[in-house]
Design a protein around this motif. Structure first.
Motif, short mmCIF file in Angstrom:
data_model
loop_
_atom_site.label_atom_id
_atom_site.label_comp_id
_atom_site.label_asym_id
_atom_site.label_seq_id
_atom_site.Cartn_x
_atom_site.Cartn_y
_atom_site.Cartn_z
N LEU A 190 0.39 -1.04 -0.07
CA LEU A 190 0.06 0.17 0.02
C LEU A 190 1.05 0.76 0.34
O LEU A 190 2.27 1.37 0.63
N THR A 191 0.30 2.28 -0.76
CA THR A 191 1.03 3.46 -0.85
C THR A 191 0.09 5.13 -0.39
O THR A 191 -0.47 4.75 -1.51
N ASP A 192 0.00 5.93 -0.05
CA ASP A 192 -0.27 7.16 -0.15
C ASP A 192 0.91 7.68 -1.12
O ASP A 192 0.39 8.78 -0.68
N THR A 234 5.12 4.32 1.55
CA THR A 234 4.64 2.94 1.39
C THR A 234 4.83 1.59 2.64
O THR A 234 6.29 2.23 3.16
#
Length: 568
Positions: free
Chosen positions: A523-525, A529
């Motif tokens: 998952l990354t915003d 990460t």
């Protein structure tokens, strides 16, 4: 078996807590999601070397903890008892790694050296990496695999022991031979020095007595005159001496004490002094009478004292140490004689050590031959089960130290260059894949996928032979697809009936065989990460198997295929 793995601030993992089940667990996920991160973390818990970049960015440390159930692991319990580490049905391995690269290791809360973490880790789990199949083309790895299957650890230890013994003796012989000329020159010098000191024969502590006697004799005239003069002063001068003066003074004060009693104490002191002065005078008279002025005795003492000083100066030691130095030279001379005797006996000792080595090395060779026959048949069978229907596998164990009839050579015939710590044999894995194809070295005839299948077959067979509470396969099915993948999955599932199996895979045919399936996602915003691991439900497994079958576009057809695979 592995029960739990907790990961904190490791690589791109912030926090993971994975519960593991018995049987077979499969780990799947998209490429690059970090499917092998849990295996890497577990490897560090088992003592792998750490580097600084394993710590999550902007964190001070990574902390990794693996918990194992050891109720049925007698070897692990025995190891913990031997190292005085308490346990209650579990062995908990913990590793803390700082951002600077420093590392601390713990077993059940007790801090231990990293080597101990590695020792106990080998009793808890075996990890087979995705590149293991590349190693099996190397002869050293082929020999190791055969020895693992044969399980002749005692023979390997004996061969190594006698080899090291032989090497040590050969090195000692070389040193003695190289120093022989130097020892001869040193022996001649020592013989001369020892003979000279033997003739003088100075005894322990004799020099101190010599020095004392020399001083006394060299000043004897002065001692006579001065002691006589002192005797006159003390008691023998008729006109005046100390004894008469003290006696008269004591008597006079004793008389006066009738008029003043305080003088009695002074008179008593003088009487006591008189006794001591008289004793001193008598002792001095005896000393004076015993003084000798014998010139011959004085000459003998002077000569011996002078010789001792000369020898001490010659050998550059203190005169008081000359006797001890003499003993050291005798010991050195005896040591050289001992070396010469040792040198004379070395050849027979080396020959004996070489023969001992040859005896156990030939036993090891026979054991390898026997194991090679059994392992060759089993791998051939597994190759055919893994979609290589015409595959043949043979392990050649060649003893170059045997004659044409495979009879072992004697130690005299054996070339020293052939000796090694692992025995005399050259071990080679030979394989043929197609009908009519001659047996050749694996790297010449087997493709990458075929090597993967052969490697997997070996690992499964060895896992059965060398029982381990947990086996981890990190993408060992690389290069495999189609019907072969289903066979690989069935093999792993069969193995999971007797031990815990954890498999990182990208094949749906393997993933569906697990009793438990974990999904790894990244998952990354945009700025950070993070990797997550989720245990899939039955419905989640269907979707994940469908994704592995069809890619990102999951259709009704792929979902149906996934359900069919899981049902099978």
């Amino acid at each position: 078996m592995l029960l739990q793995l907790n990961i904190q601030n490791f690589a791109i993992v912030r926090q993971l807590d994975i519960e593991w089940q018995g049987g077979m667990t499969t780990i799947t996920g998209e490429t690059g999601a970090g499917k092998s991160i849990a295996i890497d973390a577990l490897g560090l818990c088992l003592g792998d070397r750490a580097v600084t970049n394993v710590v999550r960015p902007n964190c001070k440390k990574a902390e990794l903890t693996a918990s194992f159930a050891i109720d049925n692991n007698a070897l692990a319990k025995q190891w913990l008892e031997q190292h005085d580490i308490s346990f209650d049905g579990e062995c908990i391995l913990r590793r803390v790694i700082s951002s600077e690269g420093r590392s601390r290791a713990y077993i059940n809360g007790s801090q231990v050296p990293l080597a101990q973490l590695k020792e106990v880790g080998q009793l808890l789990v075996n990890i087979h990496g995705q590149h293991d199949h590349q190693l099996i083309v190397k002869n050293t790895e082929q020999r190791r695999l055969l020895d693992s299957f044969a399980n002749h650890t005692n023979l390997l230890d004996d061969v190594k022991y006698y080899y090291q013994q032989w090497r040590a003796l050969v090195a000692e012989l070389k040193r003695l031979e190289e120093n022989q000329q130097q020892r001869e020159a040193q022996r001649q010098l020592l013989e001369y020095q020892v003979k000279e000191l033997d003739e003088f024969a100075l005894q322990d502590d004799e020099f101190s007595q010599l020095e004392h006697d020399f001083k006394r004799f060299s000043h004897s005239q002065h001692l006579l005159s001065e002691t006589l003069h002192t005797l006159q002063l003390l008691s023998e001068n008729e006109q005046f001496n100390a004894v008469d003066s003290i006696r008269k003074s004591a008597d006079s004060l004793a008389d006066l004490s009738e008029y003043d009693e305080s003088l009695k104490a002074i008179s008593d002191l003088l009487q006591e002094s008189l006794i001591q002065v008289e004793e001193a005078s008598n002792d001095l008279r005896h000393y004076h009478d015993r003084l000798e002025l014998d010139p011959e005795t004085y000459q003998m003492i002077e000569e011996r004292y002078s010789t001792a000083l000369q020898l001490a100066k010659k050998h550059q030691v203190a005169p008081e140490q000359l006797s001890h130095y003499h003993q050291e030279l005798v010991a050195q001379l005896n040591g050289i004689s001992s070396d010469e005797t040792r040198l004379a006996n070395m050849y027979s000792e080396i020959e004996k050590a070489k023969q001992n080595y040859l005896d156990v090395a030939n036993k090891l060779s026979l054991s390898r031959q026997k194991a090679a026959n059994g392992l060759s048949k089993r791998i051939t069978k597994s190759m055919r089960e893994l979609n290589m229907p015409h595959g043949n596998f043979t392990i050649a164990v060649n003893n170059p130290c045997a004659d044409a009839n495979q009879e072992p050579l004697t130690s005299q015939q054996l070339n020293d260059q052939a000796l090694s710590s692992h025995g005399l044999d050259d071990v080679s894995f030979l394989v043929s894949i197609n009908p009519g194809q001659a047996l050749e070295a694996m790297n010449k005839v087997a493709s990458g996928g075929e090597l993967s299948r052969i490697s997997l077959a070996m690992q499964v067979i060895l896992a059965e032979k060398v029982v381990s509470p947990a086996l981890i396969f990190d993408e060992v099915d690389v290069g495999i697809s189609g019907p072969t993948a289903a066979m690989v999955g069935a093999k792993l599932q069969e193995l999971a009936a007797s031990t815990q199996v954890i498999c990182v895979t990208h094949l749906p045919q393997v993933a569906c065989k697990g009793h438990q399936q974990l999904f790894v996602a990244k998952l990354t915003d945009g700025e950070h990460t993070e990797t997550t691991v989720t245990e899939l439900s039955e419905q989640g497994r269907v979707k994940e198997i469908a994704r592995l079958l069809a890619g990102d576009k999951i259709s009704e057809h792929s979902l149906a295929n996934a359900k069919e695979l899981l049902a099978s």
